[in-house]
Structures are given as structure tokens and as C-alpha cells.
Design an enzyme around this catalytic site. Structure first.
Site, PDB file in Angstrom:
ATOM      1  N   CYS A   2      -2.671  -4.770  -3.893  1.00 62.10           N
ATOM      2  CA  CYS A   2      -2.236  -4.915  -5.280  1.00 62.10           C
ATOM      3  C   CYS A   2      -3.379  -5.487  -6.109  1.00 62.10           C
ATOM      4  CB  CYS A   2      -1.028  -5.833  -5.360  1.00 62.10           C
ATOM      5  SG  CYS A   2       0.367  -5.307  -4.335  1.00 62.10           S
ATOM      6  N   ARG A  27      -5.831  -0.121  -7.419  1.00 60.76           N
ATOM      7  CA  ARG A  27      -5.402  -0.915  -6.268  1.00 60.76           C
ATOM      8  C   ARG A  27      -3.911  -0.759  -5.986  1.00 60.76           C
ATOM      9  NH1 ARG A  27      -9.116  -4.783  -4.758  1.00 60.76           N
ATOM     10  NH2 ARG A  27      -7.464  -5.953  -3.731  1.00 60.76           N
ATOM     11  N   TRP A  74       1.110  -2.204  -5.216  1.00 60.14           N
ATOM     12  CA  TRP A  74       1.210  -1.220  -4.142  1.00 60.14           C
ATOM     13  C   TRP A  74       2.253  -1.775  -3.192  1.00 60.14           C
ATOM     14  CZ3 TRP A  74       0.530  -0.862   1.191  1.00 60.14           C
ATOM     15  CH2 TRP A  74       0.402   0.429   1.696  1.00 60.14           C
ATOM     16  N   ASN A 100      -1.384 -10.731  -4.175  1.00 57.60           N
ATOM     17  CA  ASN A 100      -1.933  -9.598  -3.430  1.00 57.60           C
ATOM     18  C   ASN A 100      -1.975 -10.024  -1.974  1.00 57.60           C
ATOM     19  OD1 ASN A 100      -3.421  -7.408  -2.404  1.00 57.60           O
ATOM     20  ND2 ASN A 100      -5.351  -8.435  -2.866  1.00 57.60           N
ATOM     21  N   GLY A 101      -1.302  -9.269  -1.103  1.00 60.59           N
ATOM     22  CA  GLY A 101      -1.312  -9.611   0.306  1.00 60.59           C
ATOM     23  C   GLY A 101       0.072  -9.542   0.913  1.00 60.59           C
ATOM     24  N   GLU A 545     -13.730  14.654   7.079  1.00 66.40           N
ATOM     25  CA  GLU A 545     -13.763  14.098   5.727  1.00 66.40           C
ATOM     26  C   GLU A 545     -13.246  15.105   4.708  1.00 66.40           C
ATOM     27  OE1 GLU A 545     -14.523  11.470   2.497  1.00 66.40           O
ATOM     28  OE2 GLU A 545     -14.022  11.246   4.607  1.00 66.40           O
ATOM     29  N   LYS A 549     -10.034  14.398   2.270  1.00 66.81           N
ATOM     30  CA  LYS A 549     -10.065  14.465   0.812  1.00 66.81           C
ATOM     31  C   LYS A 549      -8.961  15.363   0.281  1.00 66.81           C
ATOM     32  CE  LYS A 549     -12.982  11.564  -0.077  1.00 66.81           C
ATOM     33  NZ  LYS A 549     -12.307  10.863   1.015  1.00 66.81           N
ATOM     34  N   GLU A 552      -5.617  13.593   0.667  1.00 73.20           N
ATOM     35  CA  GLU A 552      -5.469  12.423  -0.199  1.00 73.20           C
ATOM     36  C   GLU A 552      -5.060  12.795  -1.618  1.00 73.20           C
ATOM     37  OE1 GLU A 552      -8.428   8.884   1.184  1.00 73.20           O
ATOM     38  OE2 GLU A 552      -9.392  10.665   0.390  1.00 73.20           O
ATOM     39  N   HIS A 568      -8.408  25.553  21.926  1.00 74.00           N
ATOM     40  CA  HIS A 568      -7.680  24.732  22.886  1.00 74.00           C
ATOM     41  C   HIS A 568      -6.389  24.171  22.283  1.00 74.00           C
ATOM     42  CE1 HIS A 568     -10.853  24.994  25.844  1.00 74.00           C
ATOM     43  NE2 HIS A 568     -11.733  24.680  24.906  1.00 74.00           N
ATOM     44  N   LYS A 667      -7.152   1.772  -3.521  1.00 72.05           N
ATOM     45  CA  LYS A 667      -8.592   1.844  -3.285  1.00 72.05           C
ATOM     46  C   LYS A 667      -9.047   0.888  -2.188  1.00 72.05           C
ATOM     47  CE  LYS A 667     -12.771   3.233  -4.240  1.00 72.05           C
ATOM     48  NZ  LYS A 667     -13.164   4.584  -3.817  1.00 72.05           N
TER      49      LYS A 667
END
Length: 672
Positions: A2, A27, A74, A100-101, A545, A549, A552, A568, A667
Site C-alpha cells: 500500500c 503501490r 492493495w 502499509n504491511g 519475461e 509481461k 501482467e 515434452h 509495484k
């Protein structure tokens, strides 16, 4: 994850809080709220969803308050509804808190407080904090407190002391900001394993989870450290330990300005940051390449084109010379990382811990460290390393990679490794290195050595330029170790340096020549449900990656695989509706990758190739080409990742999605 912000000063707090929250919305953006001290009361306004919903509410309720706190959320505990939004208040609505936490022992605290008559209104862990502070304030003997003022373990105000007592009962990782209607001239903040930065102005002071919220108002900042409380008043800032001891701290000056956090004409921050990558690579080269080294090496630039390619790990090495001559040691390294040689002495192994995109950078780092420096290297998810760490081995360098320097799992993994090795024999002593974009972060305080990636502020939640910067850090580190160990010849090092110097122009070439084409190509995939990305060798992490992306920001299911593993199992997923993006760069695995792509083509999949334009075999293999320049295979990740970033961006933009703030993400992941 957050974002919290606080202000005390001479201006109207609400507009400053809103602007700060806008800078911190990356955030978290499930809900937002502010609390303002007006007269002898607290005015709390909250809204579900993104920040613009809160703005609309505040426009109808202007406030002259000069003290306040704000939060963008968040969600962890409790659904993203208004009643779970911060700030949270105590039963009598006299104390407000943003956090935050995560408070790990909130359930037992909540039950104990309810038994004392406290009424809870939300499902969150945070709500226990204002109730706990209120209870500590209630239990505080104010007469006794006045007698204790000025002593070693006493704080300068009842609210500060109540907060100090409360935070010592909290378990977990948290950063909090506290205001009280009964203390209208002070803002109290505390930090434990979650980022919090103070800002110093003229007669006004700020706090925030991250520095972008402070840059418009001040560049004088002070990051709080774990176990610290700060009291902000119009007269100044005082910092104390959780034990109540006064601490001497001095702010430092940020080398940032407000322009760095603006879009500068781009539609989204992510696109702006993709275009900033040539500059990021140049900044790393300028910061870390030794300009004198190539002259000392005696290699002339006209000879570089005639140098042989580096030996691949799969090719047969040349027979040894009957009279081998050891390389002449060079007193200067080709790079200037300013790392002590004690990190490299008798080095037997490297272990990298990271999360998400940083983990992918670590996979590329493993490849280059092993192939250039000859050091066996492991890459582990930090979240897994915390609970299943590798056996302790001698002469091991541990590298933590986190763009923010605040990733909770990575920090915890490093701290655990530090504690595991302390007190052991010399060869088991901790050797720790951090790679980050924020050297002033918690990571910078935790490990003794840092490689600053010089990427500048990255606002888009999906990492782009910070990934390129992390790759540069690994290339430079590998060259530094290779020089120390003499695992590469001078000619090989110079050839790699020459390749690195050309990368900014080659990235610019892709951006200038391919972005419009990729934007048009994205139209074909607006309704696509699944993607496959393939790569081999050093480009396998780039396949991962590219898939990340796309997941996301476009919410399309995508998976990355080693191209040779396709048959496989994953090949069962293929049909005409599943595009396959294949990275095929000339080098040791080029023909193998093309053969793997043909296997996908035989199952009717549409093949998209990221490959140089003039490779006829590639042109015959792929249905669609995204051309990139010819580069040395080991350096190619820095060019092959660019088209994949652009493809993900344009598909998401074409689908009308919020590219910079994708759902459910934040983020900086500062909770486990």
C-alpha cells in the site's frame, strides 16, 4: 504494498495528500482515503476503487486542515470495499491510522481489545492499531508521564509514547502514520520492515512510502530504519527508537526532480519507460565502464571484427597449447563497480535470490556468470529460499535483486542468509551483494555492497527499464569477476565491451523501426486467450519475461518454455488459436530453436519470430517476423526483450486496459 502519505505544515493538507497518493497509486489501487484534523475532530473520507473516486468526494468537502494522512490500498486482509479502506479509527474516532504491511498477531490483539469494549468496523488487520494506541493512551498515567519527560526512555508527548508502546506489541512488517484529534500539532510515524521516508520542507514536513510522493515539495529526505519512530511537528522532526531513545539523524538530498515522474507526452508510463531503456543502458555504461581500460589492453578497434566468437558451453574447446602462457594480469578492471576483491577471493559459488521480473534477470545473470566468469550459479525464488534454503557452502556470494530495494521476500531471504552464516568459519562468512534501483532503500542498509542500476524512477507496475538495468548489472559484474579470475582473454573482454557500447543504438533502432509495426500486429491478438513463448540458452529467461509481461498487463494466459521442452508436454496445448512467439538469435542454439518452432508450426500454431531480418532460414520458418539487430548471442537478451515488452503493451492498450496499474498488482511487494 500500500501507499501512505502524511503532511503537517501551513498549507491545506488535502491537496498535498491527494497529489502524494497519485504518485503512490502504483503501490495499490483497490481503495483510497484521507483523514484530516479539523479543530478538535478528525474528518475521514474514504472511497472504494481508484483514486479518482476519492477525489470526487473531496471536491464536495473542501477542508482547510493543515494536518492529515492518506492511503491507497492493495488489499490483504478484507475485501476492497469502502469499510475496509484506510484510514482506520478507534472506537471514539479520536485517533486515525494508515498502514502499509501486515500485522501478524492482529487476531489475538483484536479479541483482547474487543474484550475491553473496543468496537471494530472492518475486516482488516490495520484496525487493531488505532484501538491499541487508544488503549495505551488510556492506560498512560499522564501525571507520571510528565514526571518522566526528558528521561532516557521517555518520549516528548503522550501520543508518541502511546504509539511507542503500541508498536512494541505488534508482530509483522509495517509502516504506520498516526494522527489524533487530541494532538492537533503532531504527526507520528513508525517503521518496522516496511518502507517509510520523511520529507523536510520550510515549516512543513511530510512522510510517504516512497520518494516520488515527496519530490514535488522537497528533495531533502530521511528514510526511517527498522524499529524507529518519528514525531513531526511544525517545528521539526524528532526520531526515536522503539525503546524510546532519541536518535541523531540527518536528511540527505535526492538527485531527482518532478519531471522524472511525468509521462512527457507518452500515453502511459510503461511506454515512456520502454523508450527510456537506451538511456538507462548508457547511464550504466557511463557509470561503470573504465574509460582507460581499452587503451591499457592494447586492443585496436579495427581488430575487433576479426576476433572469433566466444566459445559456447556446448561446443568443443580448442586443444590446449603445448606451452600455455598464463594471461598477463591487468591492474585495472574493465568496469568500476567499486566492489572489494574480498568478494571474489576463492569464490566457489554464487546464489541469486529474487522475485518476479528480477528473478528472470537473475536467470540471465546465472548464464553470463557461468559462461563468462566460470562460477557455478544458482537462482532461487526468494519466497522459496526463505523456507528451503540451500545447504551452507563455503566461499559463496549471495546476490539479492530487487528494483525497489523493499521486496519483502528478498529482504527476508538475505537477512536469513546473513544470520545463518554469521559466527561460522572464515570460508562460510557471509558475502552479500545487492542489485537495486534504490540504493537508499532497506536493501542498501541490509547488505554491505550495492550495484546501483541507475534506471531512474519507474512508475509502471510492469517492470521494463529496471529489467534492462538489472541485466546490465549482471553483465558488468560477470566481466569484473572474469577479469579478476582471468577466465576471459583481454580480446574477449574487449569484444564484449564493444558489444555493450553498441546496445543503446541497437535498442533505439528497434524502437524506431518496429514499434508502429508491433502496434499493428497487436490488433490480431485482442481476442486471443493463450500465448506460448519459446527461447533457449540465454534467451529462455526472456521467453519467461515476455510471457510475464503479457499476463501482467493484458490478462492473457501466457507461458514461457525452453524451446527444446515444447515436445515434452506443452505441445499438447497448441492449435490454430495459440500463437507461439519464438526468440531465435544466431549462435549456438539457432538451428535447434528453428527446429523446435517447426514442431509448433506442424500443429497449426501461428509462429512469430524475434530474429534478425536477413536470416533466410528464419524467414522461411516464421509466419510473422519481428526483426532485431544482429548482436553477440550472449548479449542478445537486451534487444530481444524490447519487442516482447512492446507486444504486451500494445495488446493491453488495444484491449482498453489500464497498462500502468494492472489489476491485483502493486509495484513494490512489501508483504509476504
Amino acid at each position: 504494498m500500500c501507499g501512505i502519505v502524511g503532511y503537517i505544515g501551513t498549507q491545506a493538507a488535502s491537496s498535498i495528500l491527494l497529489e502524494g497518493l497519485q504518485k503512490l497509486e502504483y503501490r495499490g489501487y483497490d481503495s483510497a482515503g484521507v483523514a484530516l484534523v479539523e479543530g478538535n475532530a478528525i474528518h475521514c473520507i474514504r472511497a472504494k476503487g481508484k483514486l479518482h473516486n476519492l477525489k470526487e468526494k473531496l471536491e464536495n468537502t473542501p477542508s482547510p486542515a493543515q494536518l492529515g494522512i492518506g492511503h491507497t490500498r492493495w488489499a490483504t486482509h478484507g475485501k476492497p470495499e469502502e469499510y475496509n479502506a484506510h484510514p482506520h479509527m478507534d472506537t471514539h474516532r479520536r485517533i486515525a491510522v494508515v498502514q502499509n504491511g501486515i500485522i501478524e498477531n492482529y487476531r489475538e490483539l483484536r479479541e483482547a481489545l474487543k474484550a475491553l469494549g473496543h468496537e471494530f468496523r472492518s475486516e482488516t488487520d490495520t484496525e487493531v492499531i488505532p484501538h491499541l494506541i487508544a488503549e495505551e493512551f488510556k492506560q498512560l498515567d499522564l501525571g507520571e508521564f510528565e514526571n518522566l519527560r526528558g528521561l532516557k526512555n521517555s518520549l516528548p508527548s503522550p501520543l508518541t509514547e502511546a504509539v511507542r508502546r503500541a508498536v512494541n506489541k505488534l508482530h509483522g512488517a509495517f509502516a504506520i502514520a498516526v494522527i489524533s484529534a487530541d494532538s492537533p500539532d503532531e504527526l507520528i510515524v513508525a517503521r518496522q520492515q516496511a518502507p517509510l521516508v520523511l520529507g523536510f520542507g520550510q515549516g512543513e514536513f511530510f512522510c510517504a512510502s516512497d520518494t516520488p510522493a515527496l519530490v514535488p515539495y522537497t528533495r531533502a529526505v530521511l528514510p526511517l530504519e527498522n524499529g524507529e519512530i518519528a514525531r513531526l511537528t511544525p517545528l521539526g522532526v524528532e526520531v526515536y527508537s522503539f525503546e524510546g531513545q532519541r536518535l541523531k539523524k540527518a536528511p540527505r538530498t535526492l538527485n531527482w526532480n518532478p519531471v522524472m515522474v511525468e509521462k512527457q507526452g507518452f500515453k502511459h508510463f510503461m511506454l515512456k519507460e520502454i523508450y527510456e531503456q537506451p538511456g538507462v543502458v548508457r547511464a550504466c555504461l557511463e557509470a561503470y565502464l573504465n574509460p582507460e581500460w581499452s587503451q591499457e589492453s592494447g586492443v585496436r578497434s579495427q581488430e575487433l571484427s576479426a576476433l572469433p566468437h566466444l566459445q559456447s558451453p556446448t561446443s568443443n574447446p580448442p586443444p590446449p597449447s603445448p606451452n600455455p602462457q598464463p594471461p598477463t594480469p591487468n591492474p585495472r578492471s574493465p568496469v568500476r563497480l567499486n566492489l572489494p576483491t574480498t568478494l571474489y577471493e576463492d569464490l566457489q559459488q554464487i546464489q541469486i535470490v529474487a522475485c518476479g521480473t528480477s528473478w528472470h534477470a537473475g536467470l540471465v545473470g546465472k548464464y553470463v556468470l557461468e559462461q563468462l566468469a566460470g562460477i557455478p550459479t544458482q537462482v532461487q525464488y526468494a519466497s522459496e529460499f526463505r523456507y528451503s534454503a540451500s545447504p551452507i557452502t563455503p566461499n559463496t556470494l549471495t546476490i539479492g535483486v530487487t528494483q525497489s530495494g523493499e521486496t519483502a521476500d528478498t529482504l527476508a531471504a538475505l537477512e536469513m542468509e546473513l544470520h545463518r552464516r554469521q559466527g561460522l568459519a572464515t570460508e562460510f562468512q557471509p558475502r552479500m551483494l545487492g542489485i537495486t534501483n534504490r540504493p537508499e532503500s532497506t536493501l542498501g542498509n541490509l547488505v554491505p555492497h550495492i550495484i546501483d542500476t541507475h534506471a531512474g524512477i519507474e512508475i509502471g507496475v510492469a517492470a521494463t527499464k529496471t529489467f534492462a538495468a538489472q541485466l546490465m548489472a549482471f553483465y558488468l559484474l560477470a566481466l569484473d569477476i572474469a577479469h579478476y579470475r582471468q577466465s576471459l582473454t583481454t580480446e574477449q573482454i574487449e569484444k564484449l565491451l564493444d558489444g555493450l557500447r553498441q546496445l543503446p543504438a541497437e535498442i533505439e533502432m528497434i524502437l524506431e523501426s518496429q514499434e508502429r509495426y508491433i502496434e499493428e500486429l497487436a490488433h490480431d491478438f485482442v481476442e486471443t486467450q493463450d500465448f506460448i513463448f519459446l527461447g533457449r540458452g540465454v534467451n529462455f529467461p526472456i521467453a519467461l519475461e515476455g510471457a510475464l509481461k503479457l499476463k501482467e498487463i493484458s490478462y492473457i494466459h501466457a507461458e514461457g518454455y525452453p524451446a527444446g521442452e515444447m515436445k515434452h508436454g506443452p505441445i499438447a496445448l497448441l492449435d490454430a488459436k495459440v500463437p507461439v512467439v519464438t526468440i531465435a538469435m544466431p549462435g549456438t542454439v539457432f538451428e535447434k530453436v528453428l527446429s523446435n518452432a517447426q514442431e509448433a508450426r506442424a500443429r497449426d500454431a501461428r509462429l512469430i519470430g524475434v530474429t534478425p531480418m536477413d536470416e533466410q532460414e528464419a524467414e522461411d520458418t516464421f509466419d510473422t517476423l519481428i526483426p532485431v539487430p544482429h548482436v553477440e548471442e550472449i548479449l542478445s537478451p537486451l534487444v530481444t526483450v524490447i519487442p516482447l515488452q512492446l507486444l504486451a503493451y500494445h495488446i493491453a492498450a488495444r484491449r482498453g486496459l489500464d497498462v500502468d496499474q494492472p489489476r491485483n498488482l502493486a509495484k513494490s511487494v512489501t508483504v509476504e
